[in-house]
Design a protein around this motif. Structure first.
Motif, short mmCIF file in Angstrom:
data_model
loop_
_atom_site.label_atom_id
_atom_site.label_comp_id
_atom_site.label_asym_id
_atom_site.label_seq_id
_atom_site.Cartn_x
_atom_site.Cartn_y
_atom_site.Cartn_z
N MET A 1 0.85 -1.17 0.00
CA MET A 1 0.00 0.00 0.00
C MET A 1 0.89 1.23 0.00
O MET A 1 1.90 1.29 0.69
N LYS A 2 0.50 2.21 -0.79
CA LYS A 2 1.24 3.47 -0.85
C LYS A 2 0.35 4.62 -0.43
O LYS A 2 -0.84 4.64 -0.73
N ILE A 3 0.96 5.57 0.27
CA ILE A 3 0.27 6.78 0.69
C ILE A 3 0.88 7.95 -0.07
O ILE A 3 2.11 8.09 -0.10
N SER A 4 0.06 8.78 -0.67
CA SER A 4 0.55 9.97 -1.35
C SER A 4 0.76 11.07 -0.31
O SER A 4 -0.14 11.43 0.44
N LEU A 5 1.97 11.60 -0.27
CA LEU A 5 2.33 12.66 0.67
C LEU A 5 2.22 14.05 0.03
O LEU A 5 2.53 15.05 0.68
N PHE A 6 1.76 14.10 -1.21
CA PHE A 6 1.74 15.36 -1.94
C PHE A 6 0.89 16.41 -1.24
O PHE A 6 1.30 17.56 -1.07
N GLU A 7 -0.33 16.03 -0.78
CA GLU A 7 -1.23 16.99 -0.10
C GLU A 7 -0.58 17.54 1.17
O GLU A 7 -0.69 18.73 1.46
N MET A 91 14.33 16.85 -0.84
CA MET A 91 15.58 16.17 -1.18
C MET A 91 15.36 15.17 -2.30
O MET A 91 14.37 14.44 -2.31
N THR A 92 16.30 15.13 -3.21
CA THR A 92 16.27 14.11 -4.27
C THR A 92 16.90 12.84 -3.72
O THR A 92 17.53 12.84 -2.65
N GLU A 93 16.75 11.74 -4.46
CA GLU A 93 17.36 10.47 -4.03
C GLU A 93 18.87 10.61 -3.91
O GLU A 93 19.48 10.08 -2.99
N GLU A 102 19.32 7.38 3.59
CA GLU A 102 18.60 6.53 2.66
C GLU A 102 17.25 6.17 3.26
O GLU A 102 17.17 5.67 4.37
N GLN A 103 16.21 6.45 2.51
CA GLN A 103 14.86 6.12 2.93
C GLN A 103 14.19 5.40 1.77
O GLN A 103 13.49 6.01 0.97
N PRO A 104 14.42 4.08 1.68
CA PRO A 104 13.90 3.32 0.53
C PRO A 104 12.37 3.26 0.50
O PRO A 104 11.81 2.83 -0.48
N PHE A 105 11.72 3.70 1.55
CA PHE A 105 10.27 3.64 1.61
C PHE A 105 9.61 4.87 1.01
O PHE A 105 8.40 4.93 0.90
N ILE A 106 10.39 5.90 0.60
CA ILE A 106 9.82 7.09 -0.02
C ILE A 106 10.31 7.17 -1.46
O ILE A 106 11.50 7.12 -1.73
N ASP A 107 9.34 7.27 -2.37
CA ASP A 107 9.64 7.41 -3.79
C ASP A 107 8.89 8.64 -4.28
O ASP A 107 7.67 8.58 -4.46
N GLY A 108 9.61 9.73 -4.45
CA GLY A 108 8.95 10.99 -4.82
C GLY A 108 8.09 11.47 -3.67
O GLY A 108 8.58 11.77 -2.59
N TYR A 109 6.77 11.51 -3.90
CA TYR A 109 5.82 11.90 -2.86
C TYR A 109 5.02 10.71 -2.35
O TYR A 109 3.99 10.88 -1.69
N ASP A 110 5.47 9.49 -2.63
CA ASP A 110 4.75 8.29 -2.20
C ASP A 110 5.49 7.59 -1.07
O ASP A 110 6.70 7.38 -1.14
N LEU A 111 4.75 7.21 -0.04
CA LEU A 111 5.28 6.45 1.09
C LEU A 111 4.80 5.02 0.96
O LEU A 111 3.59 4.76 1.00
N ASP A 112 5.72 4.08 0.76
CA ASP A 112 5.39 2.66 0.63
C ASP A 112 5.36 2.05 2.03
O ASP A 112 6.39 1.96 2.71
N ILE A 113 4.18 1.64 2.46
CA ILE A 113 3.99 1.14 3.84
C ILE A 113 4.79 -0.13 4.09
O ILE A 113 5.45 -0.26 5.13
#
Length: 176
Positions: A1-7, A91-93, A102-113
């Motif tokens: 499941m992914k959560i969008s952090l954009f908002e 921050m970029t990757e 390193e935070q492999p659980f964040i991709d752009g504005y998505d948080l991978d649970i």
């Protein structure tokens, strides 16, 4: 499941609560794969503290089936973890790698649970898991579980420094 952090990243001071199901069935670590026996939804509270910096707090409860370090029997290891993470959405990757964040659980504005949960478990895995304090382990010769029954293998171990003298005695006995 992914959560969008954009908002949340868009407005300073914005905060939101999430309750997320853990979708993975097993946890993969460098030591092997461990089955999830029990799992509860992860609760997260995410706050934008300003300048697209997020503070992630929450709670994680689950149990893994981990083999005993001595006898390899499965042991249920419960985890009840309080989560505290900070991340910078700007921050970029590449910048994260340079800063050793390193935070492999964040991709752009998505948080991978599931990746987030794996990261927390890696940080909190015990060094050694025992089925019980007095675990006898496995026989080094036949592999029998010594907790279940004793084996008849000769397990006397001689000092390796005495091996040369033992060879001399064997040679002497063969000559006589």
């Amino acid at each position: 499941m992914k959560i969008s952090l954009f908002e949340i990243c868009a407005v300073d001071g914005r905060e939101r609560d999430y309750t997320c199901e853990i979708e993975m069935k097993a946890f993969s670590s460098p030591d092997g794969d461990y089955d999830l026996i029990q799992k509860e939804p992860v609760t997260l509270h995410i706050v934008n503290t300003g300048d697209q910096k997020l503070e992630i707090t929450g709670r994680l409860r689950l149990s893994l089936s981990v083999p005993c370090s001595r006898c390899l029997e499965p042991v249920e290891v419960p985890f009840d973890l309080d989560i505290e993470q900070e991340t910078d959405c700007q921050m970029t990757e590449e910048q994260r790698r340079e800063n050793l964040e390193e935070q492999p659980f964040i991709d752009g504005y998505d948080l991978d649970i599931d990746s987030f949960v794996c990261n927390e478990l890696l940080l909190n895995l015990p060094m050694k898991v025992l089925c019980r304090e007095d675990c006898k382990g496995l026989c080094s010769k036949c592999g029998a579980n010594l907790n279940l029954h004793p084996c008849t293998c000769d397990r006397t171990s001689l000092d390796p420094r005495m091996a040369a003298i033992q060879d001399i005695f064997k040679q002497f006995n063969q000559e006589n």
